[in-house]
Every structure is written in structure tokens, then in C-alpha cells.
Design a protein around this motif. Structure first.
Motif, PDB file in Angstrom:
ATOM      1  N   TYR A 223       0.872  -1.179   0.000  1.00  0.00           N
ATOM      2  CA  TYR A 223       0.000   0.000   0.000  1.00  0.00           C
ATOM      3  C   TYR A 223       0.906   1.225   0.000  1.00  0.00           C
ATOM      4  CZ  TYR A 223      -3.114   3.649   1.658  1.00  0.00           C
ATOM      5  OH  TYR A 223      -3.826   4.815   1.770  1.00  0.00           O
ATOM      6  N   GLU A 224       0.588   2.186  -0.849  1.00  0.00           N
ATOM      7  CA  GLU A 224       1.349   3.442  -0.906  1.00  0.00           C
ATOM      8  C   GLU A 224       0.395   4.602  -1.150  1.00  0.00           C
ATOM      9  OE1 GLU A 224       4.642   4.054  -0.502  1.00  0.00           O
ATOM     10  OE2 GLU A 224       5.193   1.937  -0.288  1.00  0.00           O
ATOM     11  N   GLU A 225       0.664   5.698  -0.480  1.00  0.00           N
ATOM     12  CA  GLU A 225      -0.059   6.940  -0.729  1.00  0.00           C
ATOM     13  C   GLU A 225       0.551   7.623  -1.943  1.00  0.00           C
ATOM     14  OE1 GLU A 225      -2.604   8.643   1.028  1.00  0.00           O
ATOM     15  OE2 GLU A 225      -2.923   6.845   2.232  1.00  0.00           O
ATOM     16  N   GLY A 226      -0.287   8.259  -2.732  1.00  0.00           N
ATOM     17  CA  GLY A 226       0.178   9.069  -3.855  1.00  0.00           C
ATOM     18  C   GLY A 226       0.079  10.538  -3.489  1.00  0.00           C
TER      19      GLY A 226
ATOM     20  N   VAL B 288       4.836  -5.374  -5.630  1.00  0.00           N
ATOM     21  CA  VAL B 288       5.148  -4.249  -4.738  1.00  0.00           C
ATOM     22  C   VAL B 288       5.741  -3.096  -5.553  1.00  0.00           C
ATOM     23  CG1 VAL B 288       6.618  -3.518  -2.804  1.00  0.00           C
ATOM     24  CG2 VAL B 288       5.395  -5.709  -2.696  1.00  0.00           C
ATOM     25  N   SER B 289       6.617  -3.397  -6.487  1.00  0.00           N
ATOM     26  CA  SER B 289       7.192  -2.355  -7.355  1.00  0.00           C
ATOM     27  C   SER B 289       6.115  -1.662  -8.175  1.00  0.00           C
ATOM     28  CB  SER B 289       8.246  -2.957  -8.287  1.00  0.00           C
ATOM     29  OG  SER B 289       9.350  -3.418  -7.559  1.00  0.00           O
TER      30      SER B 289
ATOM     31  N   ALA C 179      -2.362   3.606  -4.023  1.00  0.00           N
ATOM     32  CA  ALA C 179      -2.279   2.363  -4.792  1.00  0.00           C
ATOM     33  C   ALA C 179      -2.069   1.215  -3.812  1.00  0.00           C
ATOM     34  CB  ALA C 179      -1.137   2.424  -5.807  1.00  0.00           C
ATOM     35  N   ALA C 180      -2.592   0.041  -4.166  1.00  0.00           N
ATOM     36  CA  ALA C 180      -2.472  -1.136  -3.309  1.00  0.00           C
ATOM     37  C   ALA C 180      -2.437  -2.382  -4.177  1.00  0.00           C
ATOM     38  CB  ALA C 180      -3.642  -1.209  -2.323  1.00  0.00           C
TER      39      ALA C 180
ATOM     40  N   HIS D 190      -4.479  -5.304  -8.397  1.00  0.00           N
ATOM     41  CA  HIS D 190      -3.850  -3.990  -8.264  1.00  0.00           C
ATOM     42  C   HIS D 190      -5.004  -2.989  -8.238  1.00  0.00           C
ATOM     43  CE1 HIS D 190       0.263  -5.374  -9.078  1.00  0.00           C
ATOM     44  NE2 HIS D 190      -0.329  -6.245  -9.873  1.00  0.00           N
ATOM     45  N   PHE D 191      -4.965  -2.101  -7.262  1.00  0.00           N
ATOM     46  CA  PHE D 191      -6.046  -1.140  -7.077  1.00  0.00           C
ATOM     47  C   PHE D 191      -5.437   0.241  -6.914  1.00  0.00           C
ATOM     48  CE2 PHE D 191      -8.889   1.250  -4.217  1.00  0.00           C
ATOM     49  CZ  PHE D 191     -10.047   1.223  -4.972  1.00  0.00           C
TER      50      PHE D 191
END
Length: 188
Positions: A97-100, A129-130, A144-145, A157-158
């Protein structure tokens, strides 16, 4: 983290205003749900942005199994069952999970793909993950997750986007509402 989604496919001539009103009236009910990182109230309409179907298809990122189970067995999911019948609920174990840098989500993209055979699992997870990091770094991405279903050996992928028609590959949905009670606790 656990990802979850169900899709309610509706007749081609279904008044999608019913779904919009439903979310406007009830969307806030999960704004404080314990254990919920994020619920994106999603829909797509046949003939809009290339969609072949009309669907209501919420997507969830759960921080805790307890919160997810409470929703499914004791809470909000019963309303869906009462109004539309009990849909199949897909689930994926969270991988990343990453914030944009984006702030307000207008659209979501969901891409499902098989986990490839013949490649070490650690490598395919590293690639997933990349991909989350790559998506999160794009202009207009809110978050994104990625997750994996080891029963079906499928990745999901979301991503949430500020643009109505982002360039990412996958199924495009309109975001009607976001409930984010514990988004800040989603593991990165």
C-alpha cells in the motif's frame, strides 16, 4: 491488510441514479467503522468510459480481520444482501500500500491478473510491490495497493485517481464516496 470486493452486476437499463442515491444516503455509515482502512464506493455504467456492464462494486482495504468480519457477519453487508441478494465476496491478502500525491479521488482502476507459473513467488511479489510504488508515483494518484488470492493465484492492483479517465490498465470505476476511518493505519 486485507482487500475485499464484491460486484453487483445490474441490468443494462438499470437506473444508476438509484445507486448514487443509495451511496449518498448510506455512504457515511462506514466513515467510523473500526478496523476499516478504506472503503471506495465504486460503480461503472454500461457505455461510459468503455464499460460493457453496469455495476455497483465497492472495494475495501481492511486493517483488521475483526473489522472485516464484523462488517460481513454483524453489520453493513446485510443491507446489500437484503437489497440485491448475497453477492460473492472476493478477498486478497494485502501485499503493498502506498499513498500518492493526489487528494480527491474521482476514479478507481482495478486490475486482476494471474500469478505467473514458473517464476519464484518472491520475485512475483517483489514485482507487485514495485508496481504499487510505480502507480503511487504517477501524477494524480491518490493511493495504490496490491493483494494476492492464493486460492485462485491471482493478483489485484487497485488505485484511486484524481482524473475521471486515468491511463492505468484495468477496469475503470467512478468513485461515489470514500470512507477512510483508519486509512492512516494502513501498512505501507
Amino acid at each position: 491488510m486485507h482487500a475485499m470486493q464484491y460486484e453487483i452486476t445490474l441490468p443494462a437499463d438499470y437506473d444508476m441514479g438509484v445507486i448514487r442515491r443509495r451511496v449518498a444516503d448510506r455512504g457515511h455509515l462506514l466513515d467510523r467503522w473500526e478496523g476499516l482502512g478504506l472503503k471506495a464506493y465504486l460503480m461503472r455504467e454500461r457505455g461510459v468510459h468503455g464499460s460493457m456492464v453496469s455495476q455497483y462494486a465497492p472495494f475495501y482495504l481492511w486493517n483488521t480481520v475483526e473489522g472485516m468480519n464484523s462488517f460481513l457477519w454483524e453489520g453493513g453487508f446485510q443491507g446489500i444482501c437484503d437489497d440485491f441478494g448475497r453477492p460473492s465476496v472476493r478477498g486478497w491478502t494485502g501485499l503493498a500500500y502506498e499513498e500518492g500525491g493526489g487528494s480527491r479521488a474521482c476514479a478507481a482502476v482495478r486490475r486482476r491478473q494471474p500469478v505467473p507459473d514458473g517464476v519464484p513467488l518472491a520475485e512475483v511479489v517483489e514485482d507487485a510491490v514495485s508496481e504499487v510504488r510505480r502507480l503511487a508515483a504517477q501524477e494524480g494518484v491518490v493511493l495504490a495497493a496490491a493483494g494476492v488470492d492464493t486460492g485462485a493465484w491471482e493478483f489485484v492492483h487497485f488505485s484511486l485517481w484524481e482524473q475521471e479517465a486515468p491511463t492505468a490498465e484495468g477496469d475503470l470505476f467512478e468513485v461515489l464516496h470514500l470512507s477512510t476511518p483508519e486509512r492512516d493505519r494502513l501498512a505501507r
